[in-house]
Design an enzyme around this catalytic site. Structure first.
Site, PDB file in Angstrom:
ATOM      1  N   SER A 200     -62.904 -55.438  10.331  1.00 46.23           N
ATOM      2  CA  SER A 200     -61.992 -54.456  10.385  1.00 46.23           C
ATOM      3  C   SER A 200     -60.466 -54.823   9.417  1.00 46.23           C
ATOM      4  O   SER A 200     -60.078 -56.001   9.647  1.00 46.23           O
ATOM      5  CB  SER A 200     -61.483 -54.123  11.654  1.00 46.23           C
ATOM      6  OG  SER A 200     -60.741 -52.891  11.772  1.00 46.23           O
ATOM      7  N   GLU A 201     -60.002 -54.061   8.799  1.00 44.65           N
ATOM      8  CA  GLU A 201     -58.978 -54.443   7.981  1.00 44.65           C
ATOM      9  C   GLU A 201     -57.798 -55.182   8.473  1.00 44.65           C
ATOM     10  O   GLU A 201     -57.235 -55.972   7.745  1.00 44.65           O
ATOM     11  CB  GLU A 201     -58.445 -52.877   7.367  1.00 44.65           C
ATOM     12  CG  GLU A 201     -59.502 -52.440   6.192  1.00 44.65           C
ATOM     13  CD  GLU A 201     -60.371 -51.314   6.713  1.00 44.65           C
ATOM     14  OE1 GLU A 201     -60.862 -51.671   8.079  1.00 44.65           O
ATOM     15  OE2 GLU A 201     -60.485 -50.563   6.261  1.00 44.65           O
ATOM     16  N   GLN A 202     -57.454 -54.838   9.582  1.00 43.90           N
ATOM     17  CA  GLN A 202     -56.284 -55.666  10.046  1.00 43.90           C
ATOM     18  C   GLN A 202     -56.351 -56.844  10.487  1.00 43.90           C
ATOM     19  O   GLN A 202     -55.445 -57.691  10.922  1.00 43.90           O
ATOM     20  CB  GLN A 202     -55.742 -54.772  11.292  1.00 43.90           C
ATOM     21  CG  GLN A 202     -56.281 -55.001  12.625  1.00 43.90           C
ATOM     22  CD  GLN A 202     -57.557 -54.067  12.839  1.00 43.90           C
ATOM     23  OE1 GLN A 202     -58.253 -53.840  12.243  1.00 43.90           O
ATOM     24  NE2 GLN A 202     -57.663 -53.488  14.099  1.00 43.90           N
ATOM     25  N   GLY A 203     -57.420 -57.399  10.223  1.00 44.42           N
ATOM     26  CA  GLY A 203     -57.657 -59.143  10.346  1.00 44.42           C
ATOM     27  C   GLY A 203     -58.686 -59.190  11.687  1.00 44.42           C
ATOM     28  O   GLY A 203     -58.237 -60.038  12.412  1.00 44.42           O
TER      29      GLY A 203
ATOM     30  N   SER B 163     -57.136 -60.897   5.660  1.00 48.16           N
ATOM     31  CA  SER B 163     -58.396 -60.191   5.866  1.00 48.16           C
ATOM     32  C   SER B 163     -58.657 -59.374   4.398  1.00 48.16           C
ATOM     33  O   SER B 163     -59.945 -59.385   4.105  1.00 48.16           O
ATOM     34  CB  SER B 163     -57.982 -59.139   6.972  1.00 48.16           C
ATOM     35  OG  SER B 163     -58.907 -57.905   6.784  1.00 48.16           O
TER      36      SER B 163
END
Lengths: 268, 221
Positions: free
Chosen positions: B48-51, B90
């Site tokens: 997921s994008e936020q890390g 990320s």
């Protein structure tokens, strides 16, 4: 920096959110951390900046869609909670950068989301855009993150394959490396970075218990980095391998009160 | 009236491609169905994008005070082996080619593999998110969407008219009617919903379709 006898003592802790943002003046550029959940956002710092009222701000923030707390106050119950991304919110503590937008404090937003999210009540950004009261620089998330990282890493610009052949890279210089066309993207530095972390010590060392998202990325990518934290711990309590952002990247630390925020209008 | 596939079935067609150790990023919208019913016998690492890397299933109901969320806003369970990182790290994973599959929603996809999914017609404002990086850099970029828009307009088109999110990036398109491979400027139908013919699909498609040599009716066997 306070002094103990002849020896300087590092202490970056500032007693109040209002004091922490007191020098954020009109026309400042600001990075604001925050992503999806309420616990990702520096809600108290944003509220303090809302109270201070500094305007003509240039704000870089991953997610600038959603409605602000003022609009939410005017909506009832369920509708109000759907204002951000459609998930259940947590009342007033869910203050995002949308507060600064709906108060007309933002001249330009650099962001990956400005339109209303699916199932949400609306977007303060889009309303302002339709009225011609805000400018939009829409950037992909990876490019936004790397432009901010580059700013603190002393890299003035970098090439990325992302965005080639799209309006997102319009007007950029291009160059081909190993047969791959890339665009030149410039570092994005700000006057202030407002970020959120789980815990800090007086050195400004920061740790997170969840993905740090843009909060860690933005630390140090501004002249003054201000961290809003849930807990202050003693120097030495945070292990060296545990510290995600070293204190040298952080200038001010403000500790959140233990009780939930009642209103963005009140000083805490 | 020809029947269209429900999104749960389309999701199964996508997720059956995943293998042990594959790193997968699911976009918002229809790709969510891939997350609601993940393959049980394969060890997939979700990004997921936020890390956030290696999270567990979506939680429903959500326990009080639970904070772990995906970029789409869904609360998920932690999972052994999960790791956290900053947003820049990320996306270093994304640009670095460590994402095996990204499954994205779309407004339009064309025969060149161009993807338009960030700005609706007549809007000043957009939601681009991490799609430019994911679509451009994932090893396999899949689009999962309805074959036509709500008003019946084709979403699989010869040339996109909406602003592009990423150019020449889409490898496969999964719709409620067909699975298409985008290859060398051709839109090749690999699988079609039961009862549909290539002509039926062509009728609601803006791009010139070609039958893949292995074209067959969709089967979940």
């Amino acid at each position: 920096m306070q002094r103990r006898g002849e020896h300087p003592v590092i202490n970056k802790v500032v007693p109040s959110f209002d004091e922490a943002v007191s020098d954020v003046n009109d026309g400042a550029s600001i990075h604001v951390g925050g992503f999806i959940g309420p616990a990702d956002w520096p809600a108290y710092l944003i509220s303090a900046l809302g109270r201070k009222g500094a305007k003509d701000l240039t704000v870089a923030c991953c997610n600038m869609s959603g409605i602000g707390p003022i609009a939410r106050e005017q909506l009832a119950g369920e509708e109000a909670l759907r204002g951000f991304t459609g998930m259940a919110g947590t009342g007033m503590d869910h203050v995002t950068v949308a507060l600064l937008i709906e108060r007309g404090q933002v001249r330009k937003g650099i962001t990956t989301f400005s339109a209303p999210m699916r199932g949400s009540t609306g977007s303060a950004f889009e309303s302002m855009l339709e009225q011609g009261r805000i400018q939009l620089e829409l950037v992909g998330q990876g490019t936004l993150a790397e432009r901010i990282r580059a700013a603190k890493a002393g890299i003035p610009a970098f090439y990325t394959p992302v965005g080639v052949g799209t309006p997102l890279a319009a007007g950029r210089e291009t160059r081909t490396f190993d047969g791959v066309e890339c665009v030149l993207e410039q570092a994005l530095h700000a006057d202030f970075a407002l970020i959120r972390a789980a815990a800090a010590d007086r050195y400004g060392n920061l740790v997170w218990e969840h993905p740090s998202s843009f909060n860690a990325t933005m630390a140090g990518a501004a002249t003054i980095t201000i961290a809003e934290v849930d807990r202050l711990v003693d120097v030495g309590d945070l292990g060296p391998a545990e510290i995600e952002v070293p204190g040298v990247l952080v200038d001010r630390v403000v500790v959140r009160p233990p009780v939930p925020m009642k209103s963005w209008r009140e000083e805490h | 009236m020809l029947e269209r596939l429900p999104p749960e079935i389309v999701a199964l067609l996508v997720t059956r491609r995943f293998r042990d150790g594959d790193v997968v990023n699911l976009g918002i919208g229809m790709p969510l169905y891939c997350a609601l019913n993940p393959p049980q016998d394969v060890e997939v690492i979700y990004h997921s994008e936020q890390g956030l890397l290696g999270f567990g299933p979506i939680l429903d109901p959500v326990p009080d005070g639970h904070r772990l969320q995906t970029a789409g806003g869904h609360f998920v369970a932690p999972r052994p082996g999960m790791s956290f990182m900053s947003h820049d790290a990320s996306f270093a994973l994304v640009r670095g080619g460590f994402i095996d599959y990204t499954v994205l929603g779309a407004l339009e996809v064309d025969a060149e593999g161009n993807l338009a999914n960030f700005m609706r017609p007549g809007r000043l404002s957009g939601s681009v998110g991490g799609a430019p990086d994911l679509a451009q850099c994932a090893r396999n970029t899949y689009v999962m969407m309805t074959h036509t828009s709500r008003d019946g307009a084709p979403k699989v088109v010869q040339r996109c008219t909406l602003p592009l999110t990423a150019a020449r990036c889409v490898d496969r398109i999964y719709t409620d009617v067909a699975v298409m491979q985008v290859l060398d400027g051709k839109m090749m139908v690999e699988e079609y919903a039961p009862g549909w013919t290539l002509d039926d699909i062509q009728h609601i498609t803006g791009a010139q379709l070609v039958a893949s040599p292995v074209m067959r009716e969709i089967s979940l066997q």
